[in-house]
Design an enzyme around this catalytic site. Structure first.
Site, PDB file in Angstrom:
ATOM      1  N   GLY A  22       0.785  -1.238   0.000  1.00 13.72           N
ATOM      2  CA  GLY A  22       0.000   0.000   0.000  1.00 13.72           C
ATOM      3  C   GLY A  22       0.812   1.280   0.000  1.00 13.72           C
ATOM      4  N   PHE A 100     -10.688  -1.631  10.754  1.00 18.96           N
ATOM      5  CA  PHE A 100     -11.824  -2.220  10.033  1.00 18.96           C
ATOM      6  C   PHE A 100     -13.069  -1.454  10.452  1.00 18.96           C
ATOM      7  CE2 PHE A 100     -10.599  -4.853  13.683  1.00 18.96           C
ATOM      8  CZ  PHE A 100     -11.684  -4.648  14.523  1.00 18.96           C
ATOM      9  N   SER A 108     -15.459  -6.495  20.406  1.00 17.63           N
ATOM     10  CA  SER A 108     -14.984  -7.129  21.645  1.00 17.63           C
ATOM     11  C   SER A 108     -13.843  -6.274  22.193  1.00 17.63           C
ATOM     12  CB  SER A 108     -14.476  -8.538  21.344  1.00 17.63           C
ATOM     13  OG  SER A 108     -13.329  -8.462  20.520  1.00 17.63           O
ATOM     14  N   TYR A 150      -9.546  11.783  10.282  1.00 13.08           N
ATOM     15  CA  TYR A 150     -10.408  11.677  11.475  1.00 13.08           C
ATOM     16  C   TYR A 150      -9.601  11.576  12.781  1.00 13.08           C
ATOM     17  CZ  TYR A 150      -9.992   6.578  10.620  1.00 13.08           C
ATOM     18  OH  TYR A 150      -9.542   5.306  10.398  1.00 13.08           O
ATOM     19  N   GLY A 192      -6.683  11.280   3.105  1.00 17.10           N
ATOM     20  CA  GLY A 192      -8.080  10.918   2.888  1.00 17.10           C
ATOM     21  C   GLY A 192      -8.098   9.556   2.220  1.00 17.10           C
TER      22      GLY A 192
HETATM   23  C1  HXC Z   1     -15.348  -6.693  14.161  1.00 22.75           C
HETATM   24  C2  HXC Z   1     -13.242  -7.675  14.130  1.00 22.75           C
HETATM   25  C3  HXC Z   1     -13.149  -7.454  12.734  1.00 22.75           C
HETATM   26  C4  HXC Z   1     -14.244  -6.823  12.059  1.00 22.75           C
HETATM   27  C5  HXC Z   1     -11.330  -8.426  13.410  1.00 22.75           C
HETATM   28  N1  HXC Z   1     -12.097  -8.283  14.495  1.00 22.75           N
HETATM   29  N2  HXC Z   1     -11.944  -7.927  12.327  1.00 22.75           N
HETATM   30  N3  HXC Z   1     -14.318  -7.293  14.821  1.00 22.75           N
HETATM   31  N4  HXC Z   1     -15.324  -6.468  12.816  1.00 22.75           N
HETATM   32  N5  HXC Z   1     -14.214  -6.580  10.753  1.00 22.75           N
HETATM   33  C6  HXC Z   1     -11.808  -8.704  15.851  1.00 22.75           C
HETATM   34  C7  HXC Z   1     -11.591 -10.217  15.926  1.00 22.75           C
HETATM   35  O1  HXC Z   1     -12.833 -10.918  16.035  1.00 22.75           O
HETATM   36  C8  HXC Z   1     -10.760 -10.345  17.204  1.00 22.75           C
HETATM   37  O2  HXC Z   1     -11.534 -10.207  18.357  1.00 22.75           O
HETATM   38  C9  HXC Z   1      -9.889  -9.093  17.150  1.00 22.75           C
HETATM   39  O3  HXC Z   1     -10.557  -8.162  16.281  1.00 22.75           O
HETATM   40  C10 HXC Z   1      -8.509  -9.373  16.573  1.00 22.75           C
HETATM   41  O4  HXC Z   1      -8.690  -9.959  15.309  1.00 22.75           O
HETATM   42  P1  HXC Z   1      -7.575 -10.896  14.659  1.00 22.75           P
HETATM   43  O5  HXC Z   1      -8.006 -11.210  13.275  1.00 22.75           O
HETATM   44  O6  HXC Z   1      -7.259 -12.031  15.583  1.00 22.75           O
HETATM   45  O7  HXC Z   1      -6.309  -9.905  14.724  1.00 22.75           O
HETATM   46  P2  HXC Z   1      -5.000  -9.857  13.884  1.00 22.75           P
HETATM   47  O8  HXC Z   1      -4.756 -11.153  13.155  1.00 22.75           O
HETATM   48  O9  HXC Z   1      -3.954  -9.343  14.779  1.00 22.75           O
HETATM   49  O10 HXC Z   1      -5.333  -8.766  12.722  1.00 22.75           O
HETATM   50  C11 HXC Z   1      -5.432  -7.379  13.013  1.00 22.75           C
HETATM   51  C12 HXC Z   1      -6.575  -6.717  12.247  1.00 22.75           C
HETATM   52  C13 HXC Z   1      -6.453  -7.050  10.728  1.00 22.75           C
HETATM   53  C14 HXC Z   1      -6.477  -5.215  12.523  1.00 22.75           C
HETATM   54  C15 HXC Z   1      -7.913  -7.251  12.741  1.00 22.75           C
HETATM   55  O11 HXC Z   1      -7.472  -6.379   9.992  1.00 22.75           O
HETATM   56  C16 HXC Z   1      -5.119  -6.647  10.164  1.00 22.75           C
HETATM   57  O12 HXC Z   1      -4.174  -7.432  10.190  1.00 22.75           O
HETATM   58  N6  HXC Z   1      -4.981  -5.397   9.636  1.00 22.75           N
HETATM   59  C17 HXC Z   1      -3.713  -4.869   9.118  1.00 22.75           C
HETATM   60  C18 HXC Z   1      -3.847  -4.055   7.876  1.00 22.75           C
HETATM   61  C19 HXC Z   1      -4.937  -2.982   7.907  1.00 22.75           C
HETATM   62  O13 HXC Z   1      -5.819  -2.990   8.735  1.00 22.75           O
HETATM   63  N7  HXC Z   1      -4.868  -2.063   6.934  1.00 22.75           N
HETATM   64  C20 HXC Z   1      -5.829  -0.975   6.793  1.00 22.75           C
HETATM   65  C21 HXC Z   1      -5.250   0.284   7.270  1.00 22.75           C
HETATM   66  S1  HXC Z   1      -6.229   1.635   6.660  1.00 22.75           S
HETATM   67  P3  HXC Z   1     -12.031 -11.510  19.224  1.00 22.75           P
HETATM   68  O14 HXC Z   1     -12.713 -10.916  20.414  1.00 22.75           O
HETATM   69  O15 HXC Z   1     -12.959 -12.248  18.304  1.00 22.75           O
HETATM   70  O16 HXC Z   1     -10.801 -12.282  19.555  1.00 22.75           O
HETATM   71  C22 HXC Z   1      -6.392   2.788   7.896  1.00 22.75           C
HETATM   72  C23 HXC Z   1      -7.048   4.125   7.634  1.00 22.75           C
HETATM   73  C24 HXC Z   1      -8.079   4.075   6.569  1.00 22.75           C
HETATM   74  O17 HXC Z   1      -5.973   2.605   8.948  1.00 22.75           O
HETATM   75  C25 HXC Z   1      -8.846   5.353   6.321  1.00 22.75           C
HETATM   76  C26 HXC Z   1      -9.628   5.177   5.032  1.00 22.75           C
HETATM   77  C27 HXC Z   1     -10.093   6.430   4.429  1.00 22.75           C
HETATM   78  P1  NAP Z   2      -2.016  -1.506   4.288  1.00 24.16           P
HETATM   79  O1  NAP Z   2      -1.412  -1.820   2.964  1.00 24.16           O
HETATM   80  O2  NAP Z   2      -2.894  -2.520   4.912  1.00 24.16           O
HETATM   81  O3  NAP Z   2      -0.845  -1.093   5.271  1.00 24.16           O
HETATM   82  C1  NAP Z   2      -0.752  -1.463   6.602  1.00 24.16           C
HETATM   83  C2  NAP Z   2       0.599  -2.123   6.812  1.00 24.16           C
HETATM   84  O4  NAP Z   2       0.810  -2.292   8.211  1.00 24.16           O
HETATM   85  C3  NAP Z   2       0.726  -3.500   6.168  1.00 24.16           C
HETATM   86  O5  NAP Z   2       1.915  -3.565   5.416  1.00 24.16           O
HETATM   87  C4  NAP Z   2       0.779  -4.452   7.352  1.00 24.16           C
HETATM   88  O6  NAP Z   2       1.629  -5.573   7.048  1.00 24.16           O
HETATM   89  C5  NAP Z   2       1.371  -3.564   8.429  1.00 24.16           C
HETATM   90  N1  NAP Z   2       0.983  -3.998   9.767  1.00 24.16           N
HETATM   91  C6  NAP Z   2      -0.258  -4.205  10.248  1.00 24.16           C
HETATM   92  N2  NAP Z   2      -0.222  -4.632  11.507  1.00 24.16           N
HETATM   93  C7  NAP Z   2       1.093  -4.683  11.847  1.00 24.16           C
HETATM   94  C8  NAP Z   2       1.774  -5.049  13.018  1.00 24.16           C
HETATM   95  N3  NAP Z   2       1.119  -5.459  14.110  1.00 24.16           N
HETATM   96  N4  NAP Z   2       3.133  -4.987  13.047  1.00 24.16           N
HETATM   97  C9  NAP Z   2       3.825  -4.594  11.929  1.00 24.16           C
HETATM   98  N5  NAP Z   2       3.210  -4.223  10.793  1.00 24.16           N
HETATM   99  C10 NAP Z   2       1.868  -4.280  10.748  1.00 24.16           C
HETATM  100  O7  NAP Z   2      -2.897  -0.165   4.182  1.00 24.16           O
HETATM  101  P2  NAP Z   2      -2.532   1.304   3.678  1.00 24.16           P
HETATM  102  O8  NAP Z   2      -3.779   1.858   3.136  1.00 24.16           O
HETATM  103  O9  NAP Z   2      -1.314   1.302   2.853  1.00 24.16           O
HETATM  104  O10 NAP Z   2      -2.248   2.053   5.061  1.00 24.16           O
HETATM  105  C11 NAP Z   2      -0.979   2.645   5.337  1.00 24.16           C
HETATM  106  C12 NAP Z   2      -1.143   3.764   6.351  1.00 24.16           C
HETATM  107  O11 NAP Z   2      -1.959   4.790   5.796  1.00 24.16           O
HETATM  108  C13 NAP Z   2      -1.809   3.353   7.646  1.00 24.16           C
HETATM  109  O12 NAP Z   2      -1.208   4.039   8.724  1.00 24.16           O
HETATM  110  C14 NAP Z   2      -3.219   3.828   7.471  1.00 24.16           C
HETATM  111  O13 NAP Z   2      -3.855   4.064   8.698  1.00 24.16           O
HETATM  112  C15 NAP Z   2      -2.988   5.106   6.709  1.00 24.16           C
HETATM  113  N6  NAP Z   2      -4.140   5.596   5.981  1.00 24.16           N
HETATM  114  C16 NAP Z   2      -4.545   4.978   4.846  1.00 24.16           C
HETATM  115  C17 NAP Z   2      -5.640   5.499   4.154  1.00 24.16           C
HETATM  116  C18 NAP Z   2      -6.117   4.895   2.885  1.00 24.16           C
HETATM  117  O14 NAP Z   2      -7.130   5.347   2.347  1.00 24.16           O
HETATM  118  N7  NAP Z   2      -5.456   3.903   2.337  1.00 24.16           N
HETATM  119  C19 NAP Z   2      -6.290   6.620   4.646  1.00 24.16           C
HETATM  120  C20 NAP Z   2      -5.855   7.218   5.818  1.00 24.16           C
HETATM  121  C21 NAP Z   2      -4.769   6.696   6.474  1.00 24.16           C
HETATM  122  P3  NAP Z   2       1.404  -7.029   7.703  1.00 24.16           P
HETATM  123  O15 NAP Z   2      -0.053  -7.297   7.630  1.00 24.16           O
HETATM  124  O16 NAP Z   2       2.258  -7.947   6.863  1.00 24.16           O
HETATM  125  O17 NAP Z   2       1.931  -6.924   9.096  1.00 24.16           O
END
Ligand code: HXC
Ligand code: NAP
Length: 284
Positions: A22, A100, A108, A150, A192
């Protein structure tokens, strides 16, 4: 067209958490093109390895190390590994995040902890570990934190992320003052909507939600990763040396669209404006 000299970041060693995917990857690619060497760190070894291979223009330019930023011991080991590979770190990009969409009452406590631990604690651990080393070595450096719009306003349905990013923004502004005396600068970017696999799969998983998202942006489009990478390159470069504690929004005007009380009037047609003008002018 490239806005910067290809030597803008020459010789800099830049650590990017979440740098294999990303926005993190887009920033890494840009920094490499501008002469930097980079280290990327996240949880999935295979994803890191493939990204490092694809991003390297020459051998050992991209170092990768597995690390879960929620775990301070792993953060320390990762930074040890980066330092033993490159000798030192000049710039830290706190980009790793977890998020998410969900109604808050469905969460939870583990779901809350998961997001807070990645975004707030993970960023804090990495900044603390790198900052302690820079201070001990007398080394100047820059930290760039990727937050969200936000972080300032709050947002429903992503409440753990909003709370955590607000914390990261407070960290940015606090350390900007406290660590300036060590030559350590803090900046942040508030993006954004930028379509990345990680964000879209968790936050905008249907075409309807994506359309809604675009509809909220005055410029009527999502962001391009290159635009964010260019902003990041500027902020970490010497051209931004006097910027400290600032958060720069890059969102096509999205958050202001929601904030301005009368912005909804952009829906009003020309004919409706004629009728409204007749009513409002009559008040004179
Ligand atoms: C409700 C959820 C959920 C969902 C997970 N959980 N997804 N609850 N709705 N969609 C709950 C699970 O049930 C569990 O609780 C707890 O969260 C942990 O989930 P795990 O899957 O065990 O965690 P983990 O494997 O550590 O994964 C972390 C994660 C996952 C955050 C849930 O999505 C992830 O790895 N994300 C990394 C990349 C990412 O999120 N990128 C987006 C960034 S964009 P219980 O109680 O069941 O154990 C951003 C800004 C965007 O940040 C702005 C956009 C404009
Ligand atoms: P992304 O590709 O999902 O990036 C998130 C990265 O964080 C992944 O490479 C993931 O790799 C790593 N990560 C997640 N959990 C981690 C952990 N516990 N330890 C180490 N690394 C971890 O999404 P993205 O959109 O590029 O987001 C990048 C940044 O931009 C984030 O800070 C996000 O909040 C911000 N942002 C994005 C948007 C958007 O619209 N895309 C908007 C506002 C802000 P692994 O899963 O392999 O660990």
């Amino acid at each position: 067209m490239e806005p910067f000299s290809p030597e803008l970041l020459k010789g800099k060693v830049i650590l990017i958490t979440g740098g294999a995917t990303g926005l993190g990857r887009a920033m890494g690619e840009k920094f490499i093109a501008l002469g930097a060497r980079i280290a990327i760190a996240s949880r999935r070894e295979e994803v890191l390895k493939q990204a490092a291979e694809a991003m390297s223009l020459e051998s050992s330019q991209v170092f990768h190390k597995c690390c879960d930023v929620r775990n301070p011991d792993q953060v320390k080991d990762m930074i040890d590994a980066v330092e033993s590979h490159f000798g030192h770190i000049d710039i830290l990009i706190n980009n790793a995040a977890g998020n998410f969409i969900s109604p808050t009452e469905r969460l939870s406590t583990n779901a809350v902890d998961t997001v807070l631990n990645i975004v707030l604690h993970g960023t804090f651990y990495t900044s603390l570990e790198v900052g302690k080393r820079w201070i001990a070595e007398g080394r100047c450096g820059t930290m760039l934190n990727i937050v969200t719009t936000y972080a300032s306003t709050g947002s429903g349905y992503v409440v753990p992320s909003a709370a955590a990013k607000a914390g990261v923004l407070a960290l940015t502004r606090s350390l900007a003052v406290e660590w300036a005396k060590y030559g350590i600068r803090q900046v942040a970017i508030a993006p954004g909507p930028f379509p990345t696999e990680g964000a879209w799969s968790r936050l905008s998983p249907t075409p309807e939600l994506e359309e809604k998202m675009i509809g909220r942006v005055p410029l009527k489009r999502v962001g391009n990763k290159e635009e964010l990478a260019n902003l990041a390159a500027f902020l970490i470069s010497d051209y931004a040396a006097y910027m400290n504690g600032e958060v720069v929004t890059i969102d096509g005007g999205e958050w202001l669209q929601g904030a301005g009380q009368f912005n909804g009037l952009s829906e009003v047609t020309d004919e409706q404006w004629d009728a409204l003008a007749a009513l409002t002018r009559r008040r004179k």
